[in-house]
Structures are given as structure tokens and as C-alpha cells.
Design a protein around this motif. Structure first.
Motif, PDB file in Angstrom:
ATOM      1  N   SER A   9       0.799  -1.558  -0.100  1.00 23.88           N
ATOM      2  CA  SER A   9       0.137  -0.018  -0.075  1.00 23.88           C
ATOM      3  C   SER A   9       0.850   1.165   0.058  1.00 23.88           C
ATOM      4  CB  SER A   9      -0.910   0.104   1.276  1.00 23.88           C
ATOM      5  OG  SER A   9      -1.824   1.114   1.191  1.00 23.88           O
ATOM      6  N   ASP A  82      -4.481  -0.263   0.212  1.00 24.35           N
ATOM      7  CA  ASP A  82      -5.295  -1.247   0.816  1.00 24.35           C
ATOM      8  C   ASP A  82      -6.621  -0.862   1.492  1.00 24.35           C
ATOM      9  OD1 ASP A  82      -4.624   0.166   3.088  1.00 24.35           O
ATOM     10  OD2 ASP A  82      -3.091  -1.470   3.924  1.00 24.35           O
ATOM     11  N   ASP A  83      -7.079   0.484   1.431  1.00 26.01           N
ATOM     12  CA  ASP A  83      -8.381   0.733   1.875  1.00 26.01           C
ATOM     13  C   ASP A  83      -8.546   2.245   1.057  1.00 26.01           C
ATOM     14  OD1 ASP A  83     -10.492   1.983   3.267  1.00 26.01           O
ATOM     15  OD2 ASP A  83     -10.030   1.105   5.070  1.00 26.01           O
ATOM     16  N   GLY A  85     -11.298   3.908   0.520  1.00 27.85           N
ATOM     17  CA  GLY A  85     -11.972   4.914   1.162  1.00 27.85           C
ATOM     18  C   GLY A  85     -11.235   5.739   2.117  1.00 27.85           C
ATOM     19  N   ALA A  86     -10.543   5.148   2.892  1.00 24.06           N
ATOM     20  CA  ALA A  86      -9.534   5.835   3.774  1.00 24.06           C
ATOM     21  C   ALA A  86      -8.509   6.643   3.020  1.00 24.06           C
ATOM     22  CB  ALA A  86      -8.848   4.662   4.749  1.00 24.06           C
ATOM     23  N   ALA A  87      -8.107   6.194   1.947  1.00 25.27           N
ATOM     24  CA  ALA A  87      -7.102   6.971   1.341  1.00 25.27           C
ATOM     25  C   ALA A  87      -7.536   8.198   0.744  1.00 25.27           C
ATOM     26  CB  ALA A  87      -6.328   6.174  -0.083  1.00 25.27           C
ATOM     27  N   GLU A  89      -9.954   9.865   1.852  1.00 22.99           N
ATOM     28  CA  GLU A  89     -10.266  10.745   3.109  1.00 22.99           C
ATOM     29  C   GLU A  89      -8.826  11.340   3.695  1.00 22.99           C
ATOM     30  OE1 GLU A  89     -13.179  12.099   4.482  1.00 22.99           O
ATOM     31  OE2 GLU A  89     -13.858  11.022   2.772  1.00 22.99           O
ATOM     32  N   ARG A  90      -7.922  10.650   3.375  1.00 28.23           N
ATOM     33  CA  ARG A  90      -6.665  11.116   3.773  1.00 28.23           C
ATOM     34  C   ARG A  90      -6.197  12.490   2.613  1.00 28.23           C
ATOM     35  NH1 ARG A  90      -5.146   5.747   4.649  1.00 28.23           N
ATOM     36  NH2 ARG A  90      -3.931   5.611   2.668  1.00 28.23           N
ATOM     37  N   ASN A  93      -8.080  15.278   3.649  1.00 31.36           N
ATOM     38  CA  ASN A  93      -7.657  15.853   4.989  1.00 31.36           C
ATOM     39  C   ASN A  93      -6.498  16.519   4.611  1.00 31.36           C
ATOM     40  OD1 ASN A  93      -9.798  15.079   6.318  1.00 31.36           O
ATOM     41  ND2 ASN A  93      -8.954  13.079   6.985  1.00 31.36           N
ATOM     42  N   TYR A 126      -7.434   0.094  -5.959  1.00 29.24           N
ATOM     43  CA  TYR A 126      -7.372  -1.147  -4.881  1.00 29.24           C
ATOM     44  C   TYR A 126      -7.851  -2.508  -5.755  1.00 29.24           C
ATOM     45  CZ  TYR A 126      -9.424  -4.006  -1.426  1.00 29.24           C
ATOM     46  OH  TYR A 126      -9.516  -5.341  -0.613  1.00 29.24           O
ATOM     47  N   GLN A 161       1.192  11.985   3.845  1.00 33.40           N
ATOM     48  CA  GLN A 161       0.077  11.643   4.710  1.00 33.40           C
ATOM     49  C   GLN A 161      -0.614  10.798   3.668  1.00 33.40           C
ATOM     50  OE1 GLN A 161      -1.883  15.332   6.188  1.00 33.40           O
ATOM     51  NE2 GLN A 161      -3.682  14.257   6.472  1.00 33.40           N
ATOM     52  N   GLN A 164       0.986   7.489   3.223  1.00 35.39           N
ATOM     53  CA  GLN A 164       1.551   7.041   4.662  1.00 35.39           C
ATOM     54  C   GLN A 164       2.951   6.570   4.582  1.00 35.39           C
ATOM     55  OE1 GLN A 164      -1.778   4.055   5.396  1.00 35.39           O
ATOM     56  NE2 GLN A 164      -2.372   5.386   7.127  1.00 35.39           N
TER      57      GLN A 164
END
Length: 261
Positions: A9, A82-83, A85-87, A89-90, A93, A126, A161, A164
Motif C-alpha cells: 500500500s 489497501d483501503d 475509502g480511507a485513502a 479521506e486522507r 484531509n 484497490y 500523509q 503513509q
């Protein structure tokens, strides 16, 4: 080298070309890099061309689809996450823009399109059935990914960010260059757009490996390509050049020594 079947990821894993004329692109790149290609239906009137090197998928191309008619020819970079939706949002942000929310790409994966604060666009991937390029860091395959930007400091903060990842100055160059690392592995670079470059927008670019940069430049010219940056050396490491394909899309070629970890 064994075929790559998964990517960490945060790592660039694929690239594709938006081209004006699919057959021109297929003829040019297959002759330049020794690729073969297969056309795959990708919707009404659309074809996605998969390029392979020695039977292993390495990248792709397609003509413009709906809403892409006014985009210039260019290479796009995909980063595995690996996610998804989370990426996304990052990205929000960190101050980026989500150009396309997550969506299914048939049954091969899910994708989102984001833009950093300076305007460079990146595709988040993904994987389901398609992990990405089956090989990298070899002649005939993708070897490096590079962000050219107007603000390297801002871009470094954004991508560390988003992905990661870590970002730090490259101690081995005689000009400012930032290395992006995922789990300690170098995956991309960040470079300041120079005043002498002309009206170049922030963008993600690709490097393909070759055995001989000068011979590849000559071959590209024979095939209808043009030189953007003449062949030059990166001392004690590599030789590279930047080219235009016949449609005007920019890409780089590089002749590597031992690939660094």
C-alpha cells in the motif's frame, strides 16, 4: 526476476497512456520497447490496450472516453492502496481534491482520482483481479515514478500523509530532489519544476527502462517521437532522457545500474 503479483500500500503499481490515436501509440511503443499488445473492450466504443513485455503486463493505453476529449495526451500513474475509502479521506484531509469518488473498474479493481494542492493528478487503485505491472525495474518495464511540482515542500507533506510514506532529500544528487519511501523502499521522486521548463503544469511522470538510452532515443526519433531532454548522466547511477511520443505525450527512459533499495 519473478512476476510481481502484489504491491505494498502506497506504492506506484501501474501506468496508462491517454492517446489521440490508439494504433499510433501501439505501433510506436511496441517498436520502441519490444512490447506486444492486446485490446480489451472497456465500454461502448472504448478499448483498453494492455502492453506486455515477454508476456508480462507492464502498462496500458486508451483513446479518450466521454469527458476526456479535451485532455492532452499524457501518462497517468496509479498507486495501490489497501483501503480506498480511507485513502480518499486522507487526500481530502491533506488539502487535496477528489476528482472522482471510488468506483468499480469492471471486476478488476476499484479506483479513485485525486488532485494535490498544486494540481497534479494521481489515481488510487484497490486491486481485485489486476494487481498492476507484472514486473518493474527492468528494461522494457516501468522503472521510476516522478512528481514534477511547483512546491516540493507542500507536495512532500501531502503525499507522505496520503500514502503513509516518508519523504527526505536525496543525498546523492547535486540538485534538490526528494525521495518518497514506503516501508523503507524508494518508490518515487519529487522534483521542482524549473523556470526554464516553460508552461509545464505539475504532473506525475513515468520512466521506462532501456538497455541503451542513446540507441533508444535514436529509435524513438525514427518512429516519430521527439526529444524533450537530451540524454544525460546521473553520476555513478544512471543515464536518462525525456521524450515526446508521436501524439505529444511525455515520458522518460532510463538506463540503470544496480537498482537501489
Amino acid at each position: 526476476m519473478p512476476e510481481i503479483t502484489e504491491y505494498s500500500s502506497g506504492s506506484p503499481s501501474w501506468a496508462d497512456l491517454l492517446c489521440k490515436n490508439g494504433q499510433v501509440a501501439k505501433d510506436f511503443y511496441s517498436a520502441l520497447f519490444g512490447w506486444t499488445y492486446d485490446d480489451h473492450p472497456a465500454g461502448p466504443g472504448m478499448v483498453y490496450t494492455m502492453f506486455s513485455h515477454n508476456g508480462v503486463p507492464v502498462c496500458a493505453s486508451a483513446e479518450p472516453g466521454p469527458g476526456q476529449e479535451n485532455l492532452p495526451p499524457h501518462w497517468s500513474v496509479y498507486v495501490t492502496v489497501d483501503d480506498l475509502g480511507a485513502a480518499v479521506e486522507r487526500a481530502r484531509n491533506a488539502g487535496g481534491t477528489v476528482l472522482m469518488e471510488p468506483f468499480d473498474v469492471m471486476d478488476v479493481g476499484r479506483m479513485a482520482l485525486i488532485q494535490d494542492q498544486e494540481g497534479a493528478v494521481l489515481r488510487l487503485w484497490y486491486p481485485l483481479k489486476h494487481a498492476g505491472a507484472g514486473k518493474m525495474h527492468e528494461p522494457g518495464s516501468l522503472c521510476w515514478f516522478e512528481l514534477a511540482t511547483t512546491d516540493p515542500e507542500s507536495a512532500s507533506a501531502f503525499y507522505t500523509q496520503l500514502l503513509q510514506a516518508e519523504a527526505a532529500p536525496d543525498p546523492n544528487t547535486d540538485f534538490p530532489y526528494t525521495l518518497v519511501k514506503v516501508s523503507g523502499v524508494q518508490v518515487a521522486g519529487i522534483l521542482q519544476i524549473g523556470e526554464d521548463w516553460g508552461p509545464v503544469p505539475p504532473n506525475w511522470g513515468v520512466y521506462f527502462g532501456v538497455d541503451d538510452v542513446d540507441a533508444a532515443v535514436a529509435k524513438a526519433q525514427e518512429l516519430g517521437g521527439k526529444i524533450c531532454v537530451e540524454p544525460r548522466d546521473i553520476e555513478d547511477f544512471a543515464r536518462f532522457a525525456v521524450l515526446f511520443d508521436p501524439d505529444g505525450a511525455v515520458f522518460s527512459i532510463i538506463q540503470l545500474g544496480e537498482w537501489p533499495g
